[in-house]
Design a protein around this motif. Structure first.
Motif, PDB file in Angstrom:
ATOM      1  N   VAL A   1       0.873  -1.161   0.000  1.00 25.48           N
ATOM      2  CA  VAL A   1       0.000   0.000   0.000  1.00 25.48           C
ATOM      3  C   VAL A   1       0.913   1.214   0.000  1.00 25.48           C
ATOM      4  N   VAL A   2       0.792   2.035  -1.036  1.00 31.55           N
ATOM      5  CA  VAL A   2       1.583   3.256  -1.155  1.00 31.55           C
ATOM      6  C   VAL A   2       0.702   4.410  -0.683  1.00 31.55           C
ATOM      7  N   ASN A   3       1.080   5.015   0.428  1.00 34.93           N
ATOM      8  CA  ASN A   3       0.287   6.056   1.054  1.00 34.93           C
ATOM      9  C   ASN A   3       0.769   7.430   0.624  1.00 34.93           C
ATOM     10  N   LEU A   4      -0.165   8.223   0.105  1.00 38.54           N
ATOM     11  CA  LEU A   4       0.098   9.597  -0.285  1.00 38.54           C
ATOM     12  C   LEU A   4      -0.654  10.508   0.681  1.00 38.54           C
ATOM     13  N   GLU A   5      -0.542  11.802   0.509  1.00 44.93           N
ATOM     14  CA  GLU A   5      -1.177  12.744   1.433  1.00 44.93           C
ATOM     15  C   GLU A   5      -2.685  12.552   1.533  1.00 44.93           C
ATOM     16  N   ASP A   6      -3.367  12.402   0.400  1.00 45.86           N
ATOM     17  CA  ASP A   6      -4.830  12.373   0.399  1.00 45.86           C
ATOM     18  C   ASP A   6      -5.441  11.097  -0.147  1.00 45.86           C
ATOM     19  N   LYS A   7      -4.609  10.128  -0.482  1.00 44.99           N
ATOM     20  CA  LYS A   7      -5.108   8.867  -1.041  1.00 44.99           C
ATOM     21  C   LYS A   7      -4.029   7.808  -0.896  1.00 44.99           C
ATOM     22  N   ALA A   8      -4.369   6.593  -1.284  1.00 46.20           N
ATOM     23  CA  ALA A   8      -3.405   5.492  -1.261  1.00 46.20           C
ATOM     24  C   ALA A   8      -3.690   4.570  -2.436  1.00 46.20           C
ATOM     25  N   PHE A   9      -2.667   3.872  -2.869  1.00 47.63           N
ATOM     26  CA  PHE A   9      -2.802   2.859  -3.900  1.00 47.63           C
ATOM     27  C   PHE A   9      -2.358   1.529  -3.313  1.00 47.63           C
ATOM     28  N   ALA A  10      -3.166   0.497  -3.493  1.00 41.46           N
ATOM     29  CA  ALA A  10      -2.786  -0.861  -3.135  1.00 41.46           C
ATOM     30  C   ALA A  10      -2.503  -1.594  -4.440  1.00 41.46           C
ATOM     31  N   GLY A  11      -1.433  -2.347  -4.473  1.00 42.48           N
ATOM     32  CA  GLY A  11      -1.095  -3.087  -5.680  1.00 42.48           C
ATOM     33  C   GLY A  11       0.232  -3.791  -5.525  1.00 42.48           C
ATOM     34  N   ILE A  12       0.731  -4.311  -6.624  1.00 41.06           N
ATOM     35  CA  ILE A  12       2.028  -4.989  -6.627  1.00 41.06           C
ATOM     36  C   ILE A  12       3.081  -3.973  -7.037  1.00 41.06           C
ATOM     37  N   LEU A  13       4.073  -3.766  -6.161  1.00 38.05           N
ATOM     38  CA  LEU A  13       5.180  -2.875  -6.502  1.00 38.05           C
ATOM     39  C   LEU A  13       6.042  -3.598  -7.516  1.00 38.05           C
ATOM     40  N   TRP A  14       5.912  -3.204  -8.765  1.00 32.77           N
ATOM     41  CA  TRP A  14       6.538  -3.931  -9.862  1.00 32.77           C
ATOM     42  C   TRP A  14       7.969  -3.483 -10.120  1.00 32.77           C
ATOM     43  N   ALA A  15       8.205  -2.168 -10.054  1.00 30.41           N
ATOM     44  CA  ALA A  15       9.544  -1.665 -10.369  1.00 30.41           C
ATOM     45  C   ALA A  15       9.714  -0.255  -9.838  1.00 30.41           C
ATOM     46  N   LYS A  16      10.970   0.162  -9.771  1.00 31.81           N
ATOM     47  CA  LYS A  16      11.332   1.541  -9.480  1.00 31.81           C
ATOM     48  C   LYS A  16      12.080   2.048 -10.714  1.00 31.81           C
ATOM     49  N   ARG A  17      11.535   3.064 -11.338  1.00 32.35           N
ATOM     50  CA  ARG A  17      12.150   3.619 -12.556  1.00 32.35           C
ATOM     51  C   ARG A  17      12.466   5.085 -12.309  1.00 32.35           C
ATOM     52  N   GLY A  18      13.716   5.362 -11.954  1.00 29.98           N
ATOM     53  CA  GLY A  18      14.100   6.736 -11.646  1.00 29.98           C
ATOM     54  C   GLY A  18      13.253   7.266 -10.502  1.00 29.98           C
ATOM     55  N   PRO A  19      12.566   8.388 -10.703  1.00 31.95           N
ATOM     56  CA  PRO A  19      11.771   8.981  -9.628  1.00 31.95           C
ATOM     57  C   PRO A  19      10.375   8.358  -9.482  1.00 31.95           C
ATOM     58  N   LEU A  20      10.095   7.284 -10.223  1.00 38.24           N
ATOM     59  CA  LEU A  20       8.748   6.704 -10.227  1.00 38.24           C
ATOM     60  C   LEU A  20       8.718   5.305  -9.631  1.00 38.24           C
ATOM     61  N   LEU A  21       7.603   4.995  -8.980  1.00 35.83           N
ATOM     62  CA  LEU A  21       7.285   3.628  -8.582  1.00 35.83           C
ATOM     63  C   LEU A  21       6.226   3.116  -9.540  1.00 35.83           C
ATOM     64  N   VAL A  22       6.353   1.880  -9.977  1.00 35.68           N
ATOM     65  CA  VAL A  22       5.409   1.279 -10.908  1.00 35.68           C
ATOM     66  C   VAL A  22       4.601   0.233 -10.153  1.00 35.68           C
ATOM     67  N   LEU A  23       3.274   0.409 -10.147  1.00 36.04           N
ATOM     68  CA  LEU A  23       2.363  -0.543  -9.509  1.00 36.04           C
ATOM     69  C   LEU A  23       1.523  -1.241 -10.566  1.00 36.04           C
ATOM     70  N   LYS A  24       1.340  -2.539 -10.391  1.00 39.65           N
ATOM     71  CA  LYS A  24       0.440  -3.306 -11.252  1.00 39.65           C
ATOM     72  C   LYS A  24      -0.691  -3.842 -10.396  1.00 39.65           C
ATOM     73  N   ASP A  25      -1.805  -4.166 -11.045  1.00 36.71           N
ATOM     74  CA  ASP A  25      -2.976  -4.701 -10.353  1.00 36.71           C
ATOM     75  C   ASP A  25      -3.357  -3.773  -9.204  1.00 36.71           C
ATOM     76  N   ALA A  26      -3.402  -2.466  -9.496  1.00 35.42           N
ATOM     77  CA  ALA A  26      -3.577  -1.444  -8.458  1.00 35.42           C
ATOM     78  C   ALA A  26      -5.034  -1.058  -8.251  1.00 35.42           C
ATOM     79  N   VAL A  27      -5.294  -0.596  -7.037  1.00 36.26           N
ATOM     80  CA  VAL A  27      -6.603  -0.098  -6.630  1.00 36.26           C
ATOM     81  C   VAL A  27      -6.380   1.253  -5.956  1.00 36.26           C
ATOM     82  N   LEU A  28      -7.179   2.256  -6.341  1.00 35.85           N
ATOM     83  CA  LEU A  28      -7.135   3.567  -5.705  1.00 35.85           C
ATOM     84  C   LEU A  28      -8.020   3.526  -4.469  1.00 35.85           C
ATOM     85  N   MET A  29      -7.465   3.927  -3.332  1.00 34.45           N
ATOM     86  CA  MET A  29      -8.204   3.938  -2.074  1.00 34.45           C
ATOM     87  C   MET A  29      -8.273   5.382  -1.582  1.00 34.45           C
TER      88      MET A  29
END
Length: 74
Positions: free
Chosen positions: A17-45
Protein backbone atom coordinates in the motif's frame (compact mmCIF):
# COMPACT_ATOMS: atom_id res chain seq x y z
CA UNK A 1 15.43 9.97 2.11
CA UNK A 2 15.37 7.62 -0.88
CA UNK A 3 18.99 6.50 -0.80
CA UNK A 4 19.83 2.81 -0.77
CA UNK A 5 17.49 0.91 1.54
CA UNK A 6 17.44 -2.91 1.77
CA UNK A 7 13.61 -2.95 1.97
CA UNK A 8 13.32 -1.67 -1.61
CA UNK A 9 14.76 -4.86 -2.99
CA UNK A 10 12.57 -7.05 -0.77
CA UNK A 11 9.41 -4.99 -1.45
CA UNK A 12 9.62 -5.22 -5.25
CA UNK A 13 7.16 -7.76 -6.67
CA UNK A 14 5.23 -7.81 -3.40
CA UNK A 15 1.78 -6.47 -2.57
CA UNK A 16 2.03 -3.03 -0.97
CA UNK A 17 0.00 0.00 0.00
CA UNK A 18 1.58 3.26 -1.16
CA UNK A 19 0.29 6.06 1.05
CA UNK A 20 0.10 9.60 -0.29
CA UNK A 21 -1.18 12.74 1.43
CA UNK A 22 -4.83 12.37 0.40
CA UNK A 23 -5.11 8.87 -1.04
CA UNK A 24 -3.40 5.49 -1.26
CA UNK A 25 -2.80 2.86 -3.90
CA UNK A 26 -2.79 -0.86 -3.14
CA UNK A 27 -1.09 -3.09 -5.68
CA UNK A 28 2.03 -4.99 -6.63
CA UNK A 29 5.18 -2.88 -6.50
CA UNK A 30 6.54 -3.93 -9.86
CA UNK A 31 9.54 -1.67 -10.37
CA UNK A 32 11.33 1.54 -9.48
CA UNK A 33 12.15 3.62 -12.56
CA UNK A 34 14.10 6.74 -11.65
CA UNK A 35 11.77 8.98 -9.63
CA UNK A 36 8.75 6.70 -10.23
CA UNK A 37 7.28 3.63 -8.58
CA UNK A 38 5.41 1.28 -10.91
CA UNK A 39 2.36 -0.54 -9.51
CA UNK A 40 0.44 -3.31 -11.25
CA UNK A 41 -2.98 -4.70 -10.35
CA UNK A 42 -3.58 -1.44 -8.46
CA UNK A 43 -6.60 -0.10 -6.63
CA UNK A 44 -7.14 3.57 -5.71
CA UNK A 45 -8.20 3.94 -2.07
CA UNK A 46 -9.69 7.26 -0.93
CA UNK A 47 -11.20 8.08 2.45
CA UNK A 48 -14.98 7.93 2.29
CA UNK A 49 -15.13 6.48 -1.22
CA UNK A 50 -15.29 2.99 -2.67
CA UNK A 51 -12.02 1.46 -3.87
CA UNK A 52 -11.49 2.03 -7.59
CA UNK A 53 -9.65 -0.61 -9.68
CA UNK A 54 -7.07 0.98 -11.99
CA UNK A 55 -6.41 -0.20 -15.54
CA UNK A 56 -2.84 -0.77 -16.67
CA UNK A 57 0.16 0.35 -14.64
CA UNK A 58 0.02 3.13 -12.07
CA UNK A 59 3.04 5.44 -11.83
CA UNK A 60 3.60 7.23 -8.52
CA UNK A 61 6.22 9.93 -7.99
CA UNK A 62 8.43 8.81 -5.09
CA UNK A 63 8.65 12.39 -3.83
CA UNK A 64 4.87 12.32 -3.21
CA UNK A 65 4.97 9.11 -1.10
CA UNK A 66 4.43 9.48 2.66
CA UNK A 67 5.16 5.83 3.41
CA UNK A 68 4.83 2.32 1.97
CA UNK A 69 3.33 -0.68 3.72
CA UNK A 70 4.45 -4.16 2.60
CA UNK A 71 1.51 -6.49 3.19
CA UNK A 72 2.02 -9.80 4.94
CA UNK A 73 1.86 -12.75 2.60
CA UNK A 74 1.90 -10.34 -0.35
Amino acid sequence: MWGWFPWRRTAVRRRVVVNLEDKAFAGILWAKRGPLLVLKDAVLMQHGAADTPMDGEVLVERSKVDFIQVLAGG
